[in-house]
Design a protein around this motif. Structure first.
Motif, short mmCIF file in Angstrom:
data_model
loop_
_atom_site.label_atom_id
_atom_site.label_comp_id
_atom_site.label_asym_id
_atom_site.label_seq_id
_atom_site.Cartn_x
_atom_site.Cartn_y
_atom_site.Cartn_z
N HIS A 1 -7.89 17.90 10.06
CA HIS A 1 -6.70 18.65 10.48
C HIS A 1 -6.08 18.08 11.76
O HIS A 1 -4.97 18.43 12.11
N MET A 2 -6.83 17.21 12.45
CA MET A 2 -6.28 16.62 13.68
C MET A 2 -5.48 15.36 13.39
O MET A 2 -4.94 14.74 14.31
N LEU A 3 -5.40 14.96 12.12
CA LEU A 3 -4.71 13.72 11.77
C LEU A 3 -3.34 14.03 11.16
O LEU A 3 -3.11 15.12 10.65
N SER A 4 -2.47 13.03 11.18
CA SER A 4 -1.18 13.16 10.49
C SER A 4 -1.39 12.94 9.00
O SER A 4 -2.45 12.48 8.57
N ILE B 1 -12.11 0.48 -10.85
CA ILE B 1 -10.79 0.98 -11.23
C ILE B 1 -10.33 1.94 -10.15
O ILE B 1 -11.11 2.77 -9.69
N LEU B 2 -9.07 1.82 -9.77
CA LEU B 2 -8.53 2.70 -8.74
C LEU B 2 -7.43 3.55 -9.38
O LEU B 2 -6.47 3.00 -9.93
N LEU B 3 -7.60 4.87 -9.34
CA LEU B 3 -6.61 5.78 -9.89
C LEU B 3 -5.90 6.46 -8.73
O LEU B 3 -6.54 7.02 -7.85
N MET B 4 -4.57 6.40 -8.73
CA MET B 4 -3.84 6.97 -7.60
C MET B 4 -2.72 7.87 -8.10
O MET B 4 -1.85 7.44 -8.84
N ASP B 5 -2.76 9.13 -7.66
CA ASP B 5 -1.82 10.13 -8.14
C ASP B 5 -0.79 10.42 -7.04
O ASP B 5 -1.05 11.23 -6.16
N GLU B 6 0.36 9.81 -7.13
CA GLU B 6 1.40 9.94 -6.10
C GLU B 6 0.78 10.03 -4.70
O GLU B 6 1.07 10.97 -3.96
N PRO B 7 -0.05 9.07 -4.34
CA PRO B 7 -0.82 9.24 -3.11
C PRO B 7 0.06 9.29 -1.87
O PRO B 7 -0.30 9.93 -0.89
N PHE B 8 1.22 8.65 -1.93
CA PHE B 8 2.06 8.61 -0.74
C PHE B 8 3.24 9.57 -0.86
O PHE B 8 4.17 9.53 -0.07
N GLY B 9 3.18 10.43 -1.87
CA GLY B 9 4.28 11.35 -2.14
C GLY B 9 4.71 12.17 -0.94
O GLY B 9 5.89 12.25 -0.62
N PRO B 10 3.77 12.81 -0.23
CA PRO B 10 4.19 13.70 0.86
C PRO B 10 4.60 12.98 2.15
O PRO B 10 4.98 13.63 3.11
N LEU B 11 4.52 11.66 2.17
CA LEU B 11 4.76 10.93 3.43
C LEU B 11 6.24 10.59 3.60
O LEU B 11 6.99 10.51 2.63
N ASP B 12 6.64 10.34 4.83
CA ASP B 12 8.02 9.95 5.07
C ASP B 12 8.22 8.48 4.66
O ASP B 12 7.27 7.75 4.44
N ALA B 13 9.49 8.06 4.55
CA ALA B 13 9.82 6.76 3.95
C ALA B 13 9.14 5.60 4.66
O ALA B 13 8.56 4.71 4.02
N GLN B 14 9.16 5.60 6.00
CA GLN B 14 8.56 4.49 6.75
C GLN B 14 7.06 4.42 6.50
O GLN B 14 6.51 3.37 6.21
N THR B 15 6.41 5.59 6.60
CA THR B 15 4.96 5.62 6.41
C THR B 15 4.59 5.17 5.01
O THR B 15 3.61 4.47 4.81
N ARG B 16 5.42 5.53 4.03
CA ARG B 16 5.16 5.12 2.65
C ARG B 16 5.12 3.60 2.55
O ARG B 16 4.28 3.04 1.85
N GLN B 17 6.08 2.95 3.22
CA GLN B 17 6.13 1.48 3.12
C GLN B 17 4.92 0.87 3.80
O GLN B 17 4.32 -0.08 3.28
N ILE B 18 4.56 1.42 4.96
CA ILE B 18 3.39 0.89 5.66
C ILE B 18 2.14 1.06 4.80
O ILE B 18 1.32 0.14 4.65
N MET B 19 2.02 2.26 4.19
CA MET B 19 0.85 2.53 3.34
C MET B 19 0.86 1.62 2.12
O MET B 19 -0.19 1.15 1.67
N GLY B 20 2.06 1.37 1.56
CA GLY B 20 2.16 0.49 0.40
C GLY B 20 1.66 -0.91 0.73
O GLY B 20 0.90 -1.52 -0.03
#
Lengths: 283, 264
Positions: free
Chosen positions: A151-154, A173-192
């Protein structure tokens, strides 16, 4: 366009080499909700090769997460088959790591404990497990946050922990279900980009679910489109011949990216509309 | 500074109330030069303070405090352990929970005070009957919380735990158990409070020692100063215990955003 530079199977995949890591064969999923049958997925035929990055794109409620849950063994198909490395899947998929859309970290464990737990339950000694967890947390850029609680993390940091938690077990095998869905656009790109970095170091078969076509094209070797649910099905399958390694913020500026995007989107619009009208006609 | 202001405001309330009490019970402003409020029925703050001072200086109070503390602690520990075990068992065995559901509701709906005479008959006038009364109060609070805690584990966290390779035993240890304990700890203030209530009410209804006994004795001899002194000691006793619980809670629930935010 067909000249996909697929990296191919890993040389050390043993007897399963050549067989797809994940194979949906006429897979159908139906539920019964309040005595009414509800067909989530009409039929899915899909293969994910070893080391291949495949994205499933579709509107909300099209059953893409359902397909992931089938590949994970969390639910069983009503008809058709699901094979993992050529063998029918029974029970949970022990070769798969699953990154969930919702928060799935253990809130009562620290970041380090959260990452180490996957090894500890597999009888790796606590000391060794935590050392390796440290290494993974550094790789996802959280080396300084090991003693924090989730809870202390973003939101983005929590996803990084989730990624380390899954990858430390080295799933095939890696299964990913909209893992970056709740993140903002910049964070999504960094995570990608982080995801592509980690993936290129040790190629796993990835099945990535998203509703964002651009994200799917930027990340994947192949993009699969699903129609709107119910009675959803796969309505398109495109190979993405963009060169790797990719930077997913730069790649969106490339001419080829726009070509692919336009091509898929033109088809997608028609098919999605058809899908909607079908669903409406039956419903 | 803000905290200092709050504490002085809290102390201010006490000073005003005590002054009011003192003035009303000692100043000869009523009919015939008597105080407005008869000190025979309401005592006076100075008498009460003198009584408390006497108890502590003579050391007679310590035995009673110790007895009440022992009873409360035993009731809390036994009630909590039983509540955790049964709560866990019911949550993992829905059939058992369904069978016992009406009985749990029946017993929980029963006002515990009616059990006190029975416990006195069964367990005698010593501390056992008070502990039993406290246990019936603590058990249900802990039981309901643990039951809820085990059943309301987030399905995503559970699926994640399974995908990370946990077997049933490991799920218990790493998922259900921490979740249940967190719910139990969230009700710590209530259950500790009820353990004290059980002890004092038990003493009040029949005993030979403890704070409840002290208050009852004073009441029996129209010693109002004694009654108020007993109540005051009891209140401080509960405040101290509650403070200790807060300290424990802060350590145990460090991972929880709500606990950290609530008790700052």
């Amino acid at each position: 366009m067909e000249a996909l530079q697929k990296e191919g199977s890993r040389p050390d995949t043993g007897p399963a080499a050549g067989l797809p890591a994940v194979r949906f064969d006429g897979t159908r999923v139906a539920f019964v909700i309040k005595n009414n049958p509800y067909v989530a997925v009409e039929r899915a035929d899909l293969e994910v090769a070893d080391g291949e990055f495949v994205s499933i794109v579709g509107p909300t409620g099209c059953g893409k997460s359902t397909l992931l849950n089938i590949a994970a063994g969390l639910i069983t198909p009503s008809a058709g088959a699901i094979e993992i490395s050529g063998k029918p899947l029974k029970g949970l998929n022990r070769q798969a790591g699953y990154l969930f859309q919702a928060d799935s970290l253990f809130p009562w464990k620290t970041v380090l404990e959260n990452v180490a737990i996957g090894l500890e339950v597999a009888n790796v000694g606590q000391q060794a497990a935590r050392e390796r967890a440290h290494g993974w947390l550094k790789r996802v850029g959280l080396g300084a946050f090991t003693d924090r609680y989730p809870h202390m993390l973003s939101g983005g940091q929590r996803k990084r922990v989730g990624l380390a938690q899954v990858l430390i077990r080295d799933p095939k095998i890696l299964l990913m279900d909209e893992p970056f869905g709740p993140l903002d656009a910049q964070t999504r790109q960094i995570m990608g980009n982080l995801l592509l970095d980690l993936w290129s170091a040790d190629k796993k078969a990835v099945l990535f679910v998203t509703h964002d076509l651009e994200e799917a094209i930027a990340l994947s070797d192949r993009v699969v489109i699903m129609a709107a649910g119910p009675n959803s099905r796969i309505i398109g399958n495109w190979k993405i011949d963009l060169a790797r390694p990719r930077d997913i913020s730069d790649i969106r500026l490339e001419h080829r990216f726009h070509e692919i995007h336009r091509e898929i989107w033109t088809k997608l619009k028609d098919e999605v509309m058809k899908g909607y009208s079908q669903a409406g006609g039956e419903g | 500074m803000k905290r200092l202001g709050l504490i002085s405001a809290q102390l201010g309330v006490a000073v005003v109330l005590l002054l009011l009490w003192h003035v009303l019970t000692t100043m000869p402003w009523g009919a015939g030069g008597k105080p407005l409020v008869p000190p025979f029925f309401f005592s006076t703050p100075l008498d009460v303070i003198a009584r408390i001072h006497k108890w502590f200086s003579e050391g007679t109070i310590w035995r009673h405090l110790w007895i009440t503390l022992t009873e409360s602690a035993l009731a809390f520990v036994i009630g909590s352990v039983a509540g955790v075990l049964v709560g866990f068992w019911f949550a993992r065995q829905p059939l058992i929970a369904a069978i016992f559901d009406p009985y749990v509701k029946m017993v929980n709906a029963l006002p515990r005070i009616v059990l006190a005479p029975i416990f006195t008959l069964w367990f005698g006038l010593g501390i056992a009957s008070k502990v039993a009364l406290g246990v019936t109060l603590v058990f249900f609070i802990v039981f309901f919380n643990v039951y809820q805690g085990v059943r309301e584990v987030s399905p995503t966290v559970l699926a994640n735990a399974r995908m990370l390779g946990m077997n049933e035993r490991q799920l218990m240890r790493h998922v259900y158990w921490p979740s249940a304990l967190s719910w139990m700890f969230s009700s710590l203030h209530t259950s500790v409070g009820f353990a004290v209530v059980g002890a004092v009410v038990g003493e009040y209804l029949g005993s030979a020692a403890g704070l409840g006994y002290l208050i009852l004795q004073a009441e029996g001899t129209f010693d109002i100063a004694g009654v108020f002194a007993g109540m005051f000691v009891l209140a401080v006793f509960v405040l101290v215990i509650d403070g200790l619980v807060t300290l424990v809670e802060r350590r145990l629930l460090v991972w929880r955003p709500t606990a950290a935010d609530t008790h700052k």
